[in-house]
Design an enzyme around this catalytic site. Structure first.
Site, PDB file in Angstrom:
ATOM      1  N   GLU A   1      43.022 -25.577 -14.933  1.00 48.01           N
ATOM      2  CA  GLU A   1      41.567 -25.579 -14.695  1.00 48.01           C
ATOM      3  C   GLU A   1      41.006 -24.217 -14.268  1.00 48.01           C
ATOM      4  O   GLU A   1      40.292 -24.120 -13.270  1.00 48.01           O
ATOM      5  CB  GLU A   1      41.198 -26.618 -13.625  1.00 48.01           C
ATOM      6  CG  GLU A   1      41.641 -28.023 -13.957  1.00 48.01           C
ATOM      7  CD  GLU A   1      41.233 -29.039 -12.878  1.00 48.01           C
ATOM      8  OE1 GLU A   1      40.720 -28.646 -11.830  1.00 48.01           O
ATOM      9  OE2 GLU A   1      41.445 -30.242 -13.107  1.00 48.01           O
TER      10      GLU A   1
ATOM     11  N   ASN B   1      46.582 -25.766 -18.730  1.00 48.83           N
ATOM     12  CA  ASN B   1      46.023 -27.125 -18.712  1.00 48.83           C
ATOM     13  C   ASN B   1      44.542 -27.070 -18.342  1.00 48.83           C
ATOM     14  O   ASN B   1      44.165 -26.409 -17.379  1.00 48.83           O
ATOM     15  CB  ASN B   1      46.812 -27.932 -17.658  1.00 48.83           C
ATOM     16  CG  ASN B   1      46.597 -29.426 -17.747  1.00 48.83           C
ATOM     17  OD1 ASN B   1      46.546 -29.995 -18.836  1.00 48.83           O
ATOM     18  ND2 ASN B   1      46.477 -30.077 -16.603  1.00 48.83           N
TER      19      ASN B   1
ATOM     20  N   HIS C   1      40.586 -37.478 -18.251  1.00 49.10           N
ATOM     21  CA  HIS C   1      40.087 -38.464 -17.276  1.00 49.10           C
ATOM     22  C   HIS C   1      38.724 -38.955 -17.778  1.00 49.10           C
ATOM     23  O   HIS C   1      37.737 -38.225 -17.683  1.00 49.10           O
ATOM     24  CB  HIS C   1      39.939 -37.830 -15.895  1.00 49.10           C
ATOM     25  CG  HIS C   1      41.232 -37.313 -15.335  1.00 49.10           C
ATOM     26  ND1 HIS C   1      42.210 -38.143 -14.844  1.00 49.10           N
ATOM     27  CD2 HIS C   1      41.720 -36.055 -15.218  1.00 49.10           C
ATOM     28  CE1 HIS C   1      43.233 -37.419 -14.419  1.00 49.10           C
ATOM     29  NE2 HIS C   1      42.967 -36.144 -14.647  1.00 49.10           N
TER      30      HIS C   1
ATOM     31  N   GLU D   1      47.152 -36.222 -18.523  1.00 43.79           N
ATOM     32  CA  GLU D   1      46.330 -36.844 -17.466  1.00 43.79           C
ATOM     33  C   GLU D   1      45.338 -37.892 -17.964  1.00 43.79           C
ATOM     34  O   GLU D   1      44.200 -37.947 -17.505  1.00 43.79           O
ATOM     35  CB  GLU D   1      45.581 -35.756 -16.685  1.00 43.79           C
ATOM     36  CG  GLU D   1      46.499 -34.711 -16.097  1.00 43.79           C
ATOM     37  CD  GLU D   1      45.801 -33.783 -15.110  1.00 43.79           C
ATOM     38  OE1 GLU D   1      44.759 -34.147 -14.561  1.00 43.79           O
ATOM     39  OE2 GLU D   1      46.343 -32.683 -14.881  1.00 43.79           O
TER      40      GLU D   1
ATOM     41  N   ASP E   1      43.425 -41.232 -18.087  1.00 44.61           N
ATOM     42  CA  ASP E   1      43.104 -42.542 -17.505  1.00 44.61           C
ATOM     43  C   ASP E   1      41.690 -42.890 -17.950  1.00 44.61           C
ATOM     44  O   ASP E   1      40.870 -42.021 -18.189  1.00 44.61           O
ATOM     45  CB  ASP E   1      43.300 -42.634 -15.985  1.00 44.61           C
ATOM     46  CG  ASP E   1      42.740 -41.479 -15.181  1.00 44.61           C
ATOM     47  OD1 ASP E   1      41.758 -40.853 -15.618  1.00 44.61           O
ATOM     48  OD2 ASP E   1      43.282 -41.213 -14.088  1.00 44.61           O
TER      49      ASP E   1
HETATM   50  C1  XIL Z   1      44.936 -35.605  -8.340  1.00 47.69           C
HETATM   51  C2  XIL Z   1      45.936 -36.640  -7.803  1.00 47.69           C
HETATM   52  O1  XIL Z   1      46.052 -37.689  -8.727  1.00 47.69           O
HETATM   53  C3  XIL Z   1      45.470 -37.167  -6.460  1.00 47.69           C
HETATM   54  O2  XIL Z   1      46.458 -38.015  -5.887  1.00 47.69           O
HETATM   55  C4  XIL Z   1      45.166 -36.000  -5.518  1.00 47.69           C
HETATM   56  O3  XIL Z   1      44.622 -36.503  -4.335  1.00 47.69           O
HETATM   57  C5  XIL Z   1      44.195 -35.031  -6.150  1.00 47.69           C
HETATM   58  O4  XIL Z   1      44.714 -34.590  -7.394  1.00 47.69           O
HETATM   59  N1  XIL Z   1      43.330 -32.835 -12.315  1.00 47.69           N
HETATM   60  C6  XIL Z   1      44.634 -32.475 -12.043  1.00 47.69           C
HETATM   61  C7  XIL Z   1      45.469 -33.331 -11.175  1.00 47.69           C
HETATM   62  O5  XIL Z   1      45.139 -31.496 -12.642  1.00 47.69           O
HETATM   63  O6  XIL Z   1      46.437 -32.607 -10.463  1.00 47.69           O
HETATM   64  C8  XIL Z   1      44.618 -34.142 -10.219  1.00 47.69           C
HETATM   65  O7  XIL Z   1      45.475 -35.036  -9.505  1.00 47.69           O
HETATM   66  C9  XIL Z   1      43.535 -34.875 -10.985  1.00 47.69           C
HETATM   67  C10 XIL Z   1      42.622 -33.924 -11.684  1.00 47.69           C
END
Ligand code: XIL
Length: 366
Positions: A166, A207, A247, A277, A279
Site C-alpha cells: 500500500e 501489494n 476487500h 486478501e 473478503d
Molecule cells: C488487517 C488484519 O486483518 C487485522 O487483524 C489487523 O487488525 C489490521 O490489519 N490490508 C492489509 C492487511 O494489507 O494486512 C490488513 O490486515 C487488512 C488491510
C-alpha cells in the site's frame, strides 16, 4: 456417606458439561460442492495454481477444526498479523519471532507454502519507531536491518514476501508515510534490493489495495500502479510479482470484466500476479440472507475466474477462511460473514462457486 454422594454428582455433572461442549470431530463436516471436489487444494494443485488464506494465531493455537480445514483446503498461507513490523520488532533491535515461527513451522510441517506479509507498510508500526525523531541515515539503517533480519531468518521456508504494501494513496500519489518522509521515494527500490540480498530465491511482491475494476478511481490506481512498477523494472529493481488486495462488499464489488481488464494491463509488466486478501462483506445489503449469500458467491466467482482467465495470475487468496475469525466485524463494528466458510466451518455458496470455477478452469490452464 453424604460427602461421597456429592462428589459423585459433581463428577457426573462435569462429564455432562464437557461432552455437550465438545465439538464434533472435523471428519463429520461434509464439504459438498457442485464440482464434487475433495478440496480447493486438490483442484488448485492439479493446475499449478496457488489457493491461499491468511492465518490467525487464535485459530491456529486453539481450534483443531481450524487447523484441519486450513490444511485440507489450501496450498499456501499468509500470517494475518504475525509478520508485521510491530510483531517482529516490538523493541528496537529486539526481534520476536515466536509467533511467526509458530505459523511457519506449522505450515512447513504440513506441506503448506508460506507467503510473508509484510515488510514495509504504513500501519502496524511499533511505538518506538513512530515516536522517534529519526535522521535519514537512522531510518535507512532501521529498515535495512528489519528486512535483512526477517527475510534471512525464513530463507528457504517462506517462498514469497509482500515487500512493500500500500505505498500508493487513494489519489494514487505516493502515500505520505514515515519511510517516504524520512528516506524519500527510493525507500521502495531499496526495500526490494535488501530483500533480494537476504534471500535470492524468495519471490518479491508489491501489494496494493483497490486497484481493480471499480470504474474511474480504480483505473487511475491501476495506471499509478503500472507506472510505479514499470519504473522499478526500468531501474533494474528486483521485483517478481504484484498482489491486488480485494476487500469488497456485496453492495459494491468489481465485476469479472473490470478485474480481468486490470489484470491484463498489469500482466504486460511480465510479472506474476496474485489476487490477495479477498473478503466480500455482507454489510450494507438489505436483501434476505439467502440472496446476500448468492450474490456473495457470484462475486467470488467473478474474482477468481478473472484471475484464472489471465495466465499471469497464478494465485488467489482469502483474508481468512471462516467467518469465525474474520477481521471485518472488528473493522466495521458490525456483524458480518465475508468468507467462504461460516462460523461453524460449513461451506457457504461462495465455497461452491470457488470450487466450481477451479474445476472448470483445469482444462484451460497451461
Ligand atoms: C488487517 C488484519 O486483518 C487485522 O487483524 C489487523 O487488525 C489490521 O490489519 N490490508 C492489509 C492487511 O494489507 O494486512 C490488513 O490486515 C487488512 C488491510
Amino acid at each position: 456417606m453424604r460427602k461421597k454422594y456429592l462428589w459423585f454428582v459433581g463428577l457426573l455433572l462435569m462429564l455432562l458439561v464437557t461432552s455437550s461442549c465438545a465439538m464434533p470431530p472435523v471428519e463429520s463436516v461434509a464439504v459438498p460442492n457442485q464440482a464434487g471436489a475433495l478440496s480447493l487444494r486438490s483442484l488448485a494443485q492439479a493446475q499449478g495454481f496457488g489457493i491461499g488464506s491468511a492465518v490467525t494465531l487464535k485459530g491456529l493455537r486453539k481450534d483443531e477444526r481450524y487447523r484441519q480445514v486450513l490444511v485440507r483446503e489450501f496450498t499456501q498461507i499468509m500470517p494475518e498479523n504475525a509478520m508485521k513490523f510491530n510483531a517482529l520488532q516490538p523493541q528496537r533491535d529486539r526481534f520476536n519471532f515466536a509467533a511467526a515461527d509458530e505459523i511457519v513451522d506449522f505450515a512447513n510441517d504440513r506441506g503448506l507454502k508460506v507467503f510473508g506479509h509484510t515488510l514495509v507498510w504504513q500501519r502496524a508500526l511499533p511505538a518506538w519507531l513512530k515516536a522517534g525523531n529519526w535522521t535519514r541515515e537512522e531510518l535507512l539503517d532501521i529498515l535495512h536491518k528489519h528486512i535483512t533480519t526477517a527475510v534471512s531468518r525464513y530463507r528457504g521456508r517462506v517462498f514469497a514476501w509482500d515487500v512493500v504494501n500500500e505505498a500508493l494513496s487513494t489519489d494514487s500519489s505516493l502515500r505520505d508515510l514515515i519511510w517516504l518522509r524520512g528516506i524519500g521515494p527510493e525507500y521502495i527500490d531499496l526495500a526490494f534490493q535488501w530483500a533480494r540480498e537476504a534471500d535470492p530465491n524468495a519471490r518479491l511482491f508489491y501489494n496494493e489495495y483497490d486497484p481493480s475494476g471499480w470504474g474511474a478511481r480504480a483505473e487511475q490506481k491501476v495506471d499509478a500502479l503500472y507506472n510505479l512498477i514499470a519504473g522499478m523494472k526500468e531501474r533494474g529493481v528486483p521485483i517478481d510479482g504484484i498482489g491486488l488486495q480485494m476487500h469488497v462488499k456485496v453492495s459494491d464489488a468489481p465485476t469479472y470484466e473490470g478485474v480481468k481488464k486490470s489484470l491484463e494491463r498489469l500482466a504486460q509488466l511480465d510479472l506474476e500476479i496474485q489476487i490477495t486478501e479477498t473478503d466480500v462483506r455482507l454489510v450494507g445489503s438489505s436483501d434476505p440472507l439467502a440472496t446476500q449469500l448468492a450474490t456473495q458467491a457470484q462475486i467470488y466467482d467473478g474474482l477468481i475466474r478473472a484471475c484464472l482467465d489471465v495466465p499471469r495470475c497464478n494465485g488467489f487468496w482469502f483474508w481468512g477462511f471462516t467467518d469465525r475469525y474474520s477481521w471485518i466485524s472488528g473493522f466495521t463494528g458490525k456483524p458480518d460473514g465475508p468468507l467462504i466458510f461460516d462460523r461453524f466451518y460449513q461451506p457457504k455458496p461462495a465455497y461452491d462457486a470457488i470450487a466450481q470455477a477451479l474445476a472448470e478452469s483445469e482444462a484451460s490452464r497451461p
